[in-house]
Design a protein around this motif. Structure first.
Motif, short mmCIF file in Angstrom:
data_model
loop_
_atom_site.label_atom_id
_atom_site.label_comp_id
_atom_site.label_asym_id
_atom_site.label_seq_id
_atom_site.Cartn_x
_atom_site.Cartn_y
_atom_site.Cartn_z
N ASP A 93 0.81 -1.22 0.00
CA ASP A 93 0.00 0.00 0.00
C ASP A 93 0.85 1.27 0.00
OD1 ASP A 93 -2.37 -1.42 -0.06
OD2 ASP A 93 -2.48 -1.56 2.12
N HIS A 94 2.12 1.13 -0.32
CA HIS A 94 3.00 2.30 -0.47
C HIS A 94 3.17 2.59 -1.95
CE1 HIS A 94 6.28 5.10 -0.13
NE2 HIS A 94 7.05 4.31 -0.84
N PRO A 95 2.98 3.83 -2.41
CA PRO A 95 2.66 5.03 -1.63
C PRO A 95 1.19 5.14 -1.22
CG PRO A 95 2.79 5.57 -3.95
CD PRO A 95 3.20 4.14 -3.83
N ILE A 96 0.32 4.40 -1.88
CA ILE A 96 -1.10 4.35 -1.56
C ILE A 96 -1.64 3.06 -2.18
CG2 ILE A 96 -1.92 5.56 -3.63
CD1 ILE A 96 -3.93 7.07 -1.81
N ALA A 97 -2.75 2.58 -1.67
CA ALA A 97 -3.32 1.35 -2.21
C ALA A 97 -3.70 1.52 -3.68
CB ALA A 97 -4.54 0.94 -1.40
N LYS A 98 -3.45 0.51 -4.47
CA LYS A 98 -3.78 0.56 -5.90
C LYS A 98 -5.27 0.75 -6.13
CE LYS A 98 0.14 -2.29 -7.44
NZ LYS A 98 0.80 -2.36 -6.12
N SER A 99 -6.08 0.36 -5.16
CA SER A 99 -7.54 0.51 -5.30
C SER A 99 -8.00 1.95 -5.18
CB SER A 99 -8.25 -0.32 -4.22
OG SER A 99 -7.92 0.16 -2.92
N HIS A 100 -7.15 2.82 -4.64
CA HIS A 100 -7.57 4.19 -4.30
C HIS A 100 -7.47 5.11 -5.52
CE1 HIS A 100 -7.81 2.65 -0.36
NE2 HIS A 100 -7.56 3.76 0.31
N LYS A 101 -8.23 4.78 -6.55
CA LYS A 101 -8.18 5.55 -7.79
C LYS A 101 -8.72 6.97 -7.58
CE LYS A 101 -7.14 1.67 -9.97
NZ LYS A 101 -5.75 1.36 -10.39
N GLY A 102 -8.13 7.90 -8.30
CA GLY A 102 -8.62 9.27 -8.23
C GLY A 102 -7.59 10.25 -8.76
N PRO A 103 -7.93 11.54 -8.70
CA PRO A 103 -7.03 12.58 -9.22
C PRO A 103 -6.04 13.06 -8.17
CG PRO A 103 -9.07 13.58 -8.50
CD PRO A 103 -9.23 12.10 -8.28
N VAL A 104 -4.97 13.70 -8.66
CA VAL A 104 -4.02 14.41 -7.82
C VAL A 104 -3.97 15.85 -8.33
CG1 VAL A 104 -1.70 14.41 -6.83
CG2 VAL A 104 -2.69 12.27 -7.66
N MET A 105 -4.00 16.82 -7.41
CA MET A 105 -4.13 18.23 -7.79
C MET A 105 -3.16 19.09 -6.99
SD MET A 105 -8.31 18.19 -7.79
CE MET A 105 -8.40 17.06 -6.40
N ALA A 106 -2.80 20.25 -7.53
CA ALA A 106 -1.91 21.18 -6.84
C ALA A 106 -2.47 22.60 -6.94
CB ALA A 106 -0.51 21.13 -7.42
N TYR A 107 -2.42 23.31 -5.80
CA TYR A 107 -2.91 24.68 -5.70
C TYR A 107 -1.81 25.56 -5.08
CZ TYR A 107 -7.87 23.12 -6.05
OH TYR A 107 -9.08 22.60 -6.44
N LEU A 108 -1.88 26.86 -5.36
CA LEU A 108 -1.05 27.86 -4.71
C LEU A 108 -1.93 28.91 -4.04
CD1 LEU A 108 1.72 28.67 -7.37
CD2 LEU A 108 2.05 27.44 -5.21
N ALA A 109 -1.43 29.48 -2.93
CA ALA A 109 -2.06 30.63 -2.28
C ALA A 109 -0.96 31.60 -1.88
CB ALA A 109 -2.88 30.21 -1.07
N LYS A 110 -1.11 32.87 -2.24
CA LYS A 110 -0.12 33.90 -1.91
C LYS A 110 -0.23 34.25 -0.43
CE LYS A 110 2.75 37.15 -3.71
NZ LYS A 110 3.30 37.67 -2.45
N VAL A 111 0.96 34.35 0.23
CA VAL A 111 1.02 34.71 1.65
C VAL A 111 2.17 35.69 1.85
CG1 VAL A 111 0.03 32.54 2.49
CG2 VAL A 111 2.50 32.71 2.16
N ASP A 112 2.17 36.38 2.99
CA ASP A 112 3.24 37.32 3.29
C ASP A 112 4.52 36.60 3.69
OD1 ASP A 112 1.67 39.55 2.75
OD2 ASP A 112 0.93 39.68 4.82
N ASN A 113 4.38 35.55 4.50
CA ASN A 113 5.52 34.79 4.97
C ASN A 113 5.11 33.33 5.04
OD1 ASN A 113 7.38 33.40 6.76
ND2 ASN A 113 8.15 35.40 7.41
N ALA A 114 5.68 32.51 4.17
CA ALA A 114 5.23 31.12 4.07
C ALA A 114 5.51 30.31 5.33
CB ALA A 114 5.88 30.44 2.87
N ALA A 115 6.52 30.71 6.11
CA ALA A 115 6.87 29.95 7.31
C ALA A 115 5.88 30.20 8.44
CB ALA A 115 8.28 30.30 7.76
#
Length: 246
Positions: A93-115
């Motif tokens: 099940d590494h990195p995830i179970a093969k049964s767990h079908k679905g999308p992978v997505m990436a988002y950004l959000a602007k911030v003053d200080n990321a830390a």
């Protein structure tokens, strides 16, 4: 901490087929485990689209590092069954179970200080997604597994420089044909983008709020007439906005 399968069973610990986004690479250079990452301390999914945990996952570890990237850089996001990767030797099940079908997505959000930035009230825009290919019947999760936990995308060249939170999310749809049985997994990376871009997207979304449990890409039956996770041969529409274009 990792455990052997024998010790997991002996202590009555569950062997879950879940996953955690836990490190990034920049142009092929691995930045290190949890460096610049806000990650949950367990691999349990978020199953309420109105939860604050939809932002960067459940409470867990928070790095003090901000990773420097440039617009156009190739980013890798690494997923593992548990923090550190496989939970035990030969973890199927590494990195995830093969049964767990679905999308992978990436988002950004602007911030003053990321830390130090909080996560409430941020305005997010999608920069990438790997959903479902109707020809090959391959899901984004399938590509993640093929790449041994890594997904790859580029920082758009038009994005304005500054600090951002990078939210990477997997949506497992294997049980989404049952009420509220979708499974979201997400963490956030803290990055600082350099470059000459000027785009500040106007079509942003908020988390929670961007998704509804009734969205067709969330309450989805991905199984065709033969019982295979091929979405019945139909195109799949991922939740949220389309990725920005430069």
């Amino acid at each position: 901490m990792k455990f052997s399968l024998t010790s997991l069973l002996a202590y009555g610990l569950a062997v879950e087929a879940h996953s955690i986004f836990q490190k990034i690479s920049v142009n092929g250079k691995d930045q290190g485990q949890l460096t610049g990452i806000r990650a949950p301390n367990n691999n349990n999914p978020v199953q309420d689209v109105n939860s604050q945990n939809m932002i960067c996952g459940q409470s867990g570890t928070k790095s003090s590092t901000v990773v420097k990237v440039a617009s156009g850089d190739r980013i890798g996001a690494y997923w593992g069954h548990v923090i550190g990767g496989a939970q035990f030797a030969n973890d199927a099940d590494h990195p995830i179970a093969k049964s767990h079908k679905g999308p992978v997505m990436a988002y950004l959000a602007k911030v003053d200080n990321a830390a130090s930035a909080g996560t409430s009230g941020l305005k997010w825009f999608k920069i990438w997604q790997d959903t479902f290919d109707t020809g090959s019947k391959v899901w984004g999760v399938d590509n993640m597994i093929k790449n041994q936990g890594w997904v790859y995308f580029n920082i758009p060249t038009c994005v304005a420089p500054g600090d951002y939170l990078l939210r990477v999310e997997t949506l497992a749809l294997h049980s989404a044909n049952k009420p509220n049985q979708y499974q979201f997994y997400q963490s956030c990376a803290q990055i600082s983008i350099s470059g000459s871009g000027t785009l500040v997207p106007s079509g942003t979304v908020s988390f929670p709020g961007a998704y509804k449990s009734s969205d067709p890409g969330i309450s989805a039956n991905i199984y065709g007439l033969a019982g295979q996770p091929d979405n019945g041969g139909k195109p799949y529409q991922a939740p949220g906005p389309d990725p920005i274009t430069c």
